[in-house]
Design a protein around this motif. Sequence first.
Motif, PDB file in Angstrom:
ATOM      1  N   ILE A 123       0.896  -1.175   0.000  1.00 42.92           N
ATOM      2  CA  ILE A 123       0.000   0.000   0.000  1.00 42.92           C
ATOM      3  C   ILE A 123       0.920   1.207   0.000  1.00 42.92           C
ATOM      4  CG2 ILE A 123      -1.836   1.204   1.277  1.00 42.92           C
ATOM      5  CD1 ILE A 123      -2.034  -1.666   2.806  1.00 42.92           C
ATOM      6  N   TYR A 124       0.776   2.074  -0.977  1.00 44.29           N
ATOM      7  CA  TYR A 124       1.753   3.153  -1.091  1.00 44.29           C
ATOM      8  C   TYR A 124       1.106   4.448  -1.552  1.00 44.29           C
ATOM      9  CZ  TYR A 124       1.633   1.289  -5.862  1.00 44.29           C
ATOM     10  OH  TYR A 124       1.215   0.818  -7.078  1.00 44.29           O
ATOM     11  N   GLU A 125       1.925   5.499  -1.473  1.00 38.12           N
ATOM     12  CA  GLU A 125       1.455   6.846  -1.762  1.00 38.12           C
ATOM     13  C   GLU A 125       1.231   7.050  -3.262  1.00 38.12           C
ATOM     14  OE1 GLU A 125       4.396   5.761  -1.223  1.00 38.12           O
ATOM     15  OE2 GLU A 125       5.989   7.087  -1.926  1.00 38.12           O
ATOM     16  N   LEU A 147      -0.780  -4.649  -5.586  1.00 39.43           N
ATOM     17  CA  LEU A 147      -0.346  -3.260  -5.402  1.00 39.43           C
ATOM     18  C   LEU A 147      -1.542  -2.344  -5.246  1.00 39.43           C
ATOM     19  CD1 LEU A 147       2.429  -3.163  -8.177  1.00 39.43           C
ATOM     20  CD2 LEU A 147       2.709  -3.535  -5.724  1.00 39.43           C
ATOM     21  N   ARG A 148      -1.523  -1.550  -4.162  1.00 44.73           N
ATOM     22  CA  ARG A 148      -2.604  -0.589  -3.936  1.00 44.73           C
ATOM     23  C   ARG A 148      -1.956   0.785  -3.762  1.00 44.73           C
ATOM     24  NH1 ARG A 148      -5.278   3.748  -1.815  1.00 44.73           N
ATOM     25  NH2 ARG A 148      -7.482   3.330  -1.582  1.00 44.73           N
ATOM     26  N   GLY A 149      -1.879   1.511  -4.876  1.00 46.66           N
ATOM     27  CA  GLY A 149      -1.246   2.836  -4.843  1.00 46.66           C
ATOM     28  C   GLY A 149      -2.230   3.905  -4.402  1.00 46.66           C
ATOM     29  N   GLY A 150      -1.704   5.109  -4.156  1.00 49.11           N
ATOM     30  CA  GLY A 150      -2.539   6.233  -3.744  1.00 49.11           C
ATOM     31  C   GLY A 150      -3.606   6.537  -4.786  1.00 49.11           C
ATOM     32  N   SER A 151      -4.803   6.871  -4.312  1.00 48.79           N
ATOM     33  CA  SER A 151      -5.930   6.999  -5.247  1.00 48.79           C
ATOM     34  C   SER A 151      -5.721   8.115  -6.267  1.00 48.79           C
ATOM     35  CB  SER A 151      -7.241   7.191  -4.489  1.00 48.79           C
ATOM     36  OG  SER A 151      -7.040   8.077  -3.434  1.00 48.79           O
ATOM     37  N   GLU A 152      -4.951   9.134  -5.902  1.00 48.56           N
ATOM     38  CA  GLU A 152      -4.740  10.243  -6.854  1.00 48.56           C
ATOM     39  C   GLU A 152      -3.906   9.802  -8.050  1.00 48.56           C
ATOM     40  OE1 GLU A 152      -4.012  10.276  -3.670  1.00 48.56           O
ATOM     41  OE2 GLU A 152      -5.225  11.812  -2.688  1.00 48.56           O
ATOM     42  N   ASP A 185     -11.456   2.475  -3.474  1.00 49.76           N
ATOM     43  CA  ASP A 185     -12.208   2.327  -2.227  1.00 49.76           C
ATOM     44  C   ASP A 185     -11.265   1.816  -1.118  1.00 49.76           C
ATOM     45  OD1 ASP A 185     -13.920   1.587  -0.172  1.00 49.76           O
ATOM     46  OD2 ASP A 185     -15.501   0.946  -1.563  1.00 49.76           O
ATOM     47  N   ARG A 186     -11.191   2.552  -0.020  1.00 53.47           N
ATOM     48  CA  ARG A 186     -10.287   2.133   1.055  1.00 53.47           C
ATOM     49  C   ARG A 186     -10.705   0.824   1.728  1.00 53.47           C
ATOM     50  NH1 ARG A 186      -8.099   7.317   4.459  1.00 53.47           N
ATOM     51  NH2 ARG A 186      -6.738   8.145   2.843  1.00 53.47           N
ATOM     52  N   ALA A 187     -11.935   0.369   1.429  1.00 47.19           N
ATOM     53  CA  ALA A 187     -12.346  -0.931   1.968  1.00 47.19           C
ATOM     54  C   ALA A 187     -11.430  -2.024   1.418  1.00 47.19           C
ATOM     55  CB  ALA A 187     -13.798  -1.211   1.577  1.00 47.19           C
ATOM     56  N   ARG A 205       3.406   1.781   2.959  1.00 42.06           N
ATOM     57  CA  ARG A 205       4.249   2.985   2.817  1.00 42.06           C
ATOM     58  C   ARG A 205       3.329   4.163   2.990  1.00 42.06           C
ATOM     59  NH1 ARG A 205       8.510   3.204  -2.009  1.00 42.06           N
ATOM     60  NH2 ARG A 205       7.944   5.381  -1.865  1.00 42.06           N
ATOM     61  N   GLY A 206       3.502   4.921   4.039  1.00 41.29           N
ATOM     62  CA  GLY A 206       2.590   6.052   4.186  1.00 41.29           C
ATOM     63  C   GLY A 206       2.740   6.745   5.513  1.00 41.29           C
ATOM     64  N   GLY A 207       1.794   7.634   5.784  1.00 40.47           N
ATOM     65  CA  GLY A 207       1.872   8.480   6.974  1.00 40.47           C
ATOM     66  C   GLY A 207       0.919   8.034   8.073  1.00 40.47           C
ATOM     67  N   LYS A 208       0.543   9.004   8.922  1.00 33.50           N
ATOM     68  CA  LYS A 208      -0.157   8.715  10.181  1.00 33.50           C
ATOM     69  C   LYS A 208      -1.483   7.965  10.018  1.00 33.50           C
ATOM     70  CE  LYS A 208       2.724  11.202  12.857  1.00 33.50           C
ATOM     71  NZ  LYS A 208       4.001  10.486  12.824  1.00 33.50           N
ATOM     72  N   SER A 209      -2.276   8.353   9.001  1.00 31.72           N
ATOM     73  CA  SER A 209      -3.596   7.747   8.874  1.00 31.72           C
ATOM     74  C   SER A 209      -3.471   6.258   8.529  1.00 31.72           C
ATOM     75  CB  SER A 209      -4.386   8.494   7.789  1.00 31.72           C
ATOM     76  OG  SER A 209      -5.319   7.675   7.186  1.00 31.72           O
ATOM     77  N   LEU A 210      -2.502   5.964   7.652  1.00 31.59           N
ATOM     78  CA  LEU A 210      -2.282   4.565   7.280  1.00 31.59           C
ATOM     79  C   LEU A 210      -1.749   3.775   8.478  1.00 31.59           C
ATOM     80  CD1 LEU A 210      -2.300   2.461   4.992  1.00 31.59           C
ATOM     81  CD2 LEU A 210       0.011   3.181   4.426  1.00 31.59           C
ATOM     82  N   HIS A 225       6.752   0.682   6.468  1.00 32.99           N
ATOM     83  CA  HIS A 225       7.583   1.663   5.758  1.00 32.99           C
ATOM     84  C   HIS A 225       6.925   3.006   6.055  1.00 32.99           C
ATOM     85  CE1 HIS A 225       9.138  -1.807   3.773  1.00 32.99           C
ATOM     86  NE2 HIS A 225       9.752  -1.143   2.816  1.00 32.99           N
ATOM     87  N   LEU A 226       7.219   3.516   7.242  1.00 35.82           N
ATOM     88  CA  LEU A 226       6.394   4.638   7.684  1.00 35.82           C
ATOM     89  C   LEU A 226       7.148   5.955   7.630  1.00 35.82           C
ATOM     90  CD1 LEU A 226       4.359   2.707  10.372  1.00 35.82           C
ATOM     91  CD2 LEU A 226       3.825   3.134   7.987  1.00 35.82           C
ATOM     92  N   ASP A 227       6.626   6.901   8.379  1.00 35.70           N
ATOM     93  CA  ASP A 227       7.084   8.287   8.223  1.00 35.70           C
ATOM     94  C   ASP A 227       8.562   8.464   8.569  1.00 35.70           C
ATOM     95  OD1 ASP A 227       6.274   7.581  10.813  1.00 35.70           O
ATOM     96  OD2 ASP A 227       6.145   9.659  11.419  1.00 35.70           O
ATOM     97  N   THR A 313       7.180  16.238  14.437  1.00 33.99           N
ATOM     98  CA  THR A 313       6.515  16.415  13.137  1.00 33.99           C
ATOM     99  C   THR A 313       7.400  16.148  11.933  1.00 33.99           C
ATOM    100  OG1 THR A 313       5.056  18.040  14.130  1.00 33.99           O
ATOM    101  CG2 THR A 313       5.232  18.084  11.735  1.00 33.99           C
ATOM    102  N   GLU A 314       6.822  15.405  10.978  1.00 37.44           N
ATOM    103  CA  GLU A 314       7.420  15.256   9.644  1.00 37.44           C
ATOM    104  C   GLU A 314       6.700  16.275   8.761  1.00 37.44           C
ATOM    105  OE1 GLU A 314       6.074  11.998   7.239  1.00 37.44           O
ATOM    106  OE2 GLU A 314       8.038  11.731   6.317  1.00 37.44           O
ATOM    107  N   TYR A 315       7.357  17.398   8.448  1.00 37.07           N
ATOM    108  CA  TYR A 315       6.668  18.466   7.712  1.00 37.07           C
ATOM    109  C   TYR A 315       6.449  18.110   6.248  1.00 37.07           C
ATOM    110  CZ  TYR A 315       8.274  21.126  11.784  1.00 37.07           C
ATOM    111  OH  TYR A 315       8.522  21.561  13.051  1.00 37.07           O
ATOM    112  N   GLY A 387      10.866   0.497  -0.599  1.00 33.81           N
ATOM    113  CA  GLY A 387      10.702   1.653   0.280  1.00 33.81           C
ATOM    114  C   GLY A 387      11.730   1.528   1.386  1.00 33.81           C
ATOM    115  N   ILE A 388      11.506   2.276   2.445  1.00 36.21           N
ATOM    116  CA  ILE A 388      12.462   2.250   3.547  1.00 36.21           C
ATOM    117  C   ILE A 388      11.757   1.711   4.778  1.00 36.21           C
ATOM    118  CG2 ILE A 388      13.894   3.712   5.032  1.00 36.21           C
ATOM    119  CD1 ILE A 388      14.219   5.451   2.390  1.00 36.21           C
ATOM    120  N   SER A 389      12.170   0.517   5.164  1.00 36.44           N
ATOM    121  CA  SER A 389      11.510  -0.128   6.300  1.00 36.44           C
ATOM    122  C   SER A 389      11.917   0.548   7.600  1.00 36.44           C
ATOM    123  CB  SER A 389      11.889  -1.607   6.344  1.00 36.44           C
ATOM    124  OG  SER A 389      11.613  -2.130   7.624  1.00 36.44           O
TER     125      SER A 389
END
Length: 419
Positions: A123-125, A147-152, A185-187, A205-210, A225-227, A313-315, A387-389
């Motif tokens: 799951i990635y950005e 593979l589930r990439g970012g919806s954008e 769909d995030r489901a 791979r992602g930030g706080k919500s993931l 593979h987080l922030d 914070t990761e800005y 990514g970076i584990s």
Amino acid sequence: MNVKDYMQRVGQAARKASRAIAKADTRQKNQALNAMADAIVRDSTKLLAANQQDLDAARAAGLDAAFIDRLALSEATVASMAEGLRQIAALPDPVGEMDDFCYRPSGIQLGKMRVPLGVVGIIYEARPNVTADAAGLCLKSGNATILRGGSEAFHSNQAIAACVSEGLRVAGLPAEVVQVVETTDRAAVGELITMQQYVDVIVPRGGKSLIARISAEARVPVIKHLDGNCHVYIDDTANPDKAFNIAMNAKTQRYAPCNTMETLLVHTAFAEFILPRLAEAYWEKGVELRGCERTRAILGDQVVAATEDDWFTEYSAPILAIKVVKDLDEAIEHINHYGSHHTDAIVSEDYGRARRFLREVDSSSVMVNASTRFADGFEYGLGAEIGISTDKIHARGPVGLEGLTSQKWVVLGDGQVRG
Ligand SMILES: NC(=O)C1=CN([C@@H]2O[C@H](COP(=O)(O)OP(=O)(O)OC[C@H]3O[C@@H](n4cnc5c(N)ncnc54)[C@H](OP(=O)(O)O)[C@@H]3O)[C@@H](O)[C@H]2O)C=CC1
Ligand SMILES: N[C@@H](CCC(=O)OP(=O)(O)O)C(=O)O
């Protein structure tokens, strides 16, 4: 679409395909990788058109410059995606490697064989090149992947998926070896992280919500593979030019990546000397500075007063937190407390302090006199990276082919029985 049913079908097909890819030979896998690269080069106009669709939507949604930078493809990045796949083809195949053989007193010969993990869900950005890199690395390491990439990046990812499928077809491998989830769909994420029967490991791979969702719901083993809340610590023995160049590069070479510095720590005896020069250069580049009291005393009110939250914070933006610390101990304590165990660097000419930093900072990459931006699979010679584990299991830091495999024991005998 019934997302649950769809994901169950995806999982089942991936499990079946994982058996085929685990036993595929190196020549066949390399053929698939090179054919994927050919398809990407041939279809570059289509890929750029699909990416334009994503970019238009992202701009209309008001997404920021760092986000657009990640999402955007260009002729050069499309070419480098194809080149990345060719480089993965050129890497040695880790699957089936056997090592560490020895004879035991019983007469059996014991060693280890490198094997794929099975089905890897990623799951990635919204960064389309990850689709090609992850597909290539999973394939070469003998894994099936979902593979589930970012919806954008949906349209870009589907266009890349078509090139990946073509490569698999040319090499006579099942199309389900690489599946790109066909819904935003995030489901689908909820299903992916709970299908123990079909998925062997999840790479988020992602930030706080993931992070929050994975921590609450995952039933499948996870390689996080987080922030990246990364630090540079400038010691009072630092070479000033090295300190300046590293602190500038680690923050300003690119603002979005997870290996960008977010907090600069400076030894109290060096702060008055180095901070004004650095601040001037940061301000020239439009970087907002947030500092502790001492930093503000040195640099003035243009520095925003940092709060406790800033240290966490990761800005991912042109903002930098700065803290003046008493000594190396305080720097190490700060990093281990507020950091995210990603990548941290010391700038120092003192051998003993550098060695202590390497040993005591609990992060996936620890560096002496080098920019945190080097924490990257390509820079480390892995060809590309998943990514970076930020986890502490066998795959830590930039993850390439070896991180996507594990080892099983091999026992060779000629009739031995246990007495
Ligand atoms: N360590 C590493 O290797 C890397 C770490 N990162 C980190 O990722 C972050 C930046 O990426 P950003 O774009 O913010 O990533 P996000 O965490 O917003 O999104 C990443 C992926 O996770 C999905 N996702 C996020 N939240 C949920 C949820 N609650 N349920 C289901 N799916 C979810 C997103 O889906 P959707 O499209 O639906 O939002 C997307 O596919 C930074 O913190 C960066 O450091 C980034 C790259 C590599
Ligand atoms: N390792 C990569 C960065 C990976 C990463 O952080 O991705 P992203 O957060 O999407 O920019 C690099 O150094 O460019």
